[in-house]
Design a protein around this motif. Structure first.
Motif, mmCIF file in Angstrom:
data_model
loop_
_atom_site.group_PDB
_atom_site.id
_atom_site.type_symbol
_atom_site.label_atom_id
_atom_site.label_comp_id
_atom_site.label_asym_id
_atom_site.label_seq_id
_atom_site.Cartn_x
_atom_site.Cartn_y
_atom_site.Cartn_z
ATOM 1 N N ILE A 77 47.571 -2.999 43.912
ATOM 2 C CA ILE A 77 47.596 -4.425 44.241
ATOM 3 C C ILE A 77 47.345 -5.271 42.998
ATOM 4 O O ILE A 77 46.390 -5.050 42.252
ATOM 5 N N LEU A 78 48.224 -6.255 42.784
ATOM 6 C CA LEU A 78 48.048 -7.215 41.697
ATOM 7 C C LEU A 78 47.260 -8.424 42.182
ATOM 8 O O LEU A 78 46.284 -8.825 41.560
ATOM 9 N N TYR A 79 47.723 -9.018 43.287
ATOM 10 C CA TYR A 79 47.001 -10.148 43.864
ATOM 11 C C TYR A 79 47.396 -10.314 45.327
ATOM 12 O O TYR A 79 48.373 -9.740 45.799
ATOM 13 N N ILE A 80 46.600 -11.120 46.014
ATOM 14 C CA ILE A 80 46.834 -11.406 47.430
ATOM 15 C C ILE A 80 46.820 -12.917 47.604
ATOM 16 O O ILE A 80 45.933 -13.599 47.088
ATOM 17 N N GLU A 81 47.809 -13.426 48.324
ATOM 18 C CA GLU A 81 47.920 -14.861 48.542
ATOM 19 C C GLU A 81 47.846 -15.168 50.036
ATOM 20 O O GLU A 81 48.481 -14.508 50.848
ATOM 21 N N SER A 82 47.054 -16.171 50.377
ATOM 22 C CA SER A 82 46.930 -16.590 51.766
ATOM 23 C C SER A 82 48.071 -17.543 52.136
ATOM 24 O O SER A 82 48.368 -18.491 51.409
ATOM 25 N N LEU A 83 48.699 -17.263 53.280
ATOM 26 C CA LEU A 83 49.743 -18.129 53.825
ATOM 27 C C LEU A 83 49.365 -18.469 55.260
ATOM 28 O O LEU A 83 49.969 -18.000 56.211
ATOM 29 N N ARG A 84 48.287 -19.254 55.395
ATOM 30 C CA ARG A 84 47.706 -19.600 56.689
ATOM 31 C C ARG A 84 47.214 -18.353 57.419
ATOM 32 O O ARG A 84 46.316 -17.694 56.970
ATOM 33 N N PHE A 106 44.928 1.262 52.422
ATOM 34 C CA PHE A 106 44.900 0.718 53.768
ATOM 35 C C PHE A 106 46.321 0.712 54.329
ATOM 36 O O PHE A 106 47.294 0.612 53.575
ATOM 37 N N PHE A 107 46.426 0.799 55.655
ATOM 38 C CA PHE A 107 47.708 0.612 56.323
ATOM 39 C C PHE A 107 47.758 -0.805 56.896
ATOM 40 O O PHE A 107 46.878 -1.209 57.649
ATOM 41 N N PHE A 108 48.794 -1.553 56.513
ATOM 42 C CA PHE A 108 48.965 -2.919 56.991
ATOM 43 C C PHE A 108 50.131 -2.980 57.974
ATOM 44 O O PHE A 108 51.158 -2.318 57.788
ATOM 45 N N ASN A 109 49.971 -3.801 59.005
ATOM 46 C CA ASN A 109 51.047 -4.003 59.974
ATOM 47 C C ASN A 109 52.119 -4.913 59.377
ATOM 48 O O ASN A 109 51.831 -6.063 59.014
ATOM 49 N N VAL A 110 53.321 -4.386 59.244
ATOM 50 C CA VAL A 110 54.454 -5.161 58.744
ATOM 51 C C VAL A 110 55.580 -4.990 59.765
ATOM 52 O O VAL A 110 56.232 -3.942 59.825
ATOM 53 N N GLY A 111 55.797 -6.020 60.593
ATOM 54 C CA GLY A 111 56.755 -5.874 61.682
ATOM 55 C C GLY A 111 56.273 -4.810 62.658
ATOM 56 O O GLY A 111 55.139 -4.832 63.116
ATOM 57 N N LYS A 112 57.099 -3.826 62.908
ATOM 58 C CA LYS A 112 56.732 -2.741 63.819
ATOM 59 C C LYS A 112 56.233 -1.513 63.068
ATOM 60 O O LYS A 112 55.944 -0.483 63.683
ATOM 61 N N LYS A 113 56.121 -1.622 61.739
ATOM 62 C CA LYS A 113 55.683 -0.494 60.929
ATOM 63 C C LYS A 113 54.272 -0.713 60.425
ATOM 64 O O LYS A 113 53.768 -1.827 60.371
ATOM 65 N N LYS A 114 53.638 0.379 60.007
ATOM 66 C CA LYS A 114 52.362 0.324 59.306
ATOM 67 C C LYS A 114 52.636 0.812 57.881
ATOM 68 O O LYS A 114 53.031 1.956 57.691
ATOM 69 N N VAL A 115 52.437 -0.065 56.926
ATOM 70 C CA VAL A 115 52.782 0.219 55.536
ATOM 71 C C VAL A 115 51.526 0.530 54.744
ATOM 72 O O VAL A 115 50.561 -0.242 54.754
ATOM 73 N N ILE A 135 54.385 -7.283 50.522
ATOM 74 C CA ILE A 135 54.413 -7.250 51.978
ATOM 75 C C ILE A 135 53.762 -8.514 52.530
ATOM 76 O O ILE A 135 52.927 -9.146 51.880
ATOM 77 N N LEU A 136 54.156 -8.869 53.745
ATOM 78 C CA LEU A 136 53.574 -9.997 54.463
ATOM 79 C C LEU A 136 52.987 -9.449 55.756
ATOM 80 O O LEU A 136 53.676 -8.779 56.521
ATOM 81 N N THR A 137 51.695 -9.711 55.980
ATOM 82 C CA THR A 137 51.031 -9.159 57.153
ATOM 83 C C THR A 137 50.097 -10.204 57.753
ATOM 84 O O THR A 137 49.558 -11.058 57.032
ATOM 85 N N LYS A 138 49.910 -10.142 59.068
ATOM 86 C CA LYS A 138 49.051 -11.110 59.745
ATOM 87 C C LYS A 138 47.600 -10.732 59.523
ATOM 88 O O LYS A 138 47.115 -9.727 60.044
ATOM 89 N N PHE A 139 46.918 -11.536 58.718
ATOM 90 C CA PHE A 139 45.554 -11.218 58.305
ATOM 91 C C PHE A 139 44.940 -12.492 57.750
ATOM 92 O O PHE A 139 45.629 -13.323 57.165
#
Length: 241
Positions: free
Chosen positions: A153-160, A137-146, A172-176
């Motif tokens: 992926i090892l794990y995913i953590e929710s930060l609100r 998947f491509f994730f939005n990170v700032g102005k880039k798509k990573v 990476i940190l992405t709004k999701f």
């Protein structure tokens, strides 16, 4: 692109469009001509290109998906993509090939494109098996798509309103929302073990009644997820100490 099926995506949600683009890239006989954010712009693409297959969202700005479909004199093959299942019957009344409800898993996508009439599929071209090593998947990170490969992926953590995606090589940190990513990953070796954590099942090195361990990182197991974790990782007829 001789011998390939020309595709058009009509989708106003950027993430959903990116996922479909990635899926199309993984199928050798599909070729993406364009992605349109609305159906009005799609008319221009249809006039200047030979389109064999449209991935059509229903809730679009300016012109709704079925209204667009009704306006076409000789529509190509149509696969509807929608977050709502109540329009499925209406879709089949329009003779669509398939009706995919979002979030769309890759294996469900493959099932849909297998319905393309065989005379349109190139000879000697196989559809790939679902492969988490290839899926990304491509994730939005700032102005880039990573680009992130699922198998990394090892794990995913929710930060609100954000999520932290941790891989072998980077974080990476992405709004999701974690609930959204959970649905996208549910058929791909991932399990939610806490309201704030999703882990890759094959990356778990150890576990207890209250946590799992991935590469020396201890991740908590939520109380309501304890039985699920136990059923997946524990040897039958044994119990937590």
């Amino acid at each position: 692109m001789q011998g390939k099926i020309n595709c058009l995506i009509i989708e106003d949600e950027p993430l959903a469009a990116e996922i479909m683009q990635d899926y199309i890239k993984q199928v050798p006989f599909l070729h993406l001509i364009a992605t349109c954010g609305d159906a009005v712009f799609a008319y221009d693409v249809l006039q200047s290109n030979v389109i064999d297959l449209i991935f059509l969202d229903i809730h679009l700005p300016k012109l709704k998906g079925f209204d667009f479909l009704n306006s076409l004199k000789n529509p190509p093959n149509i696969i509807v993509t929608s977050a709502y299942n109540e329009y499925a019957l209406q879709g089949y009344e329009h003779n669509v090939l398939d009706y995919l409800q979002k979030p769309i898993a890759f294996n469900r996508f493959l099932k849909a494109i297998n319905k393309i009439p065989t005379q349109q599929k190139p000879i000697h071209t196989a559809i790939p098996h679902q492969n988490t090593e290839a899926l990304s998947f491509f994730f939005n990170v700032g102005k880039k798509k990573v680009k992130i490969f699922l198998d990394d992926i090892l794990y995913i953590e929710s930060l609100r309103e954000y999520i932290k995606v941790v891989t072998h090589k980077k974080t990476i940190l992405t709004k999701f929302q974690i609930g959204q990513i959970e649905k996208l990953l549910e058929d791909n070796n991932f399990i939610r073990i806490h309201r704030s954590f999703i882990v890759a099942k094959n990356k778990v090195d150890a576990f207890t009644a209250v946590s799992v361990e991935i590469e020396n990182k201890e991740i908590p197991v939520g109380r309501s997820y304890k039985e699920l974790v136990q059923s997946i990782f524990e040897i039958p007829d044994t119990k937590f100490e």
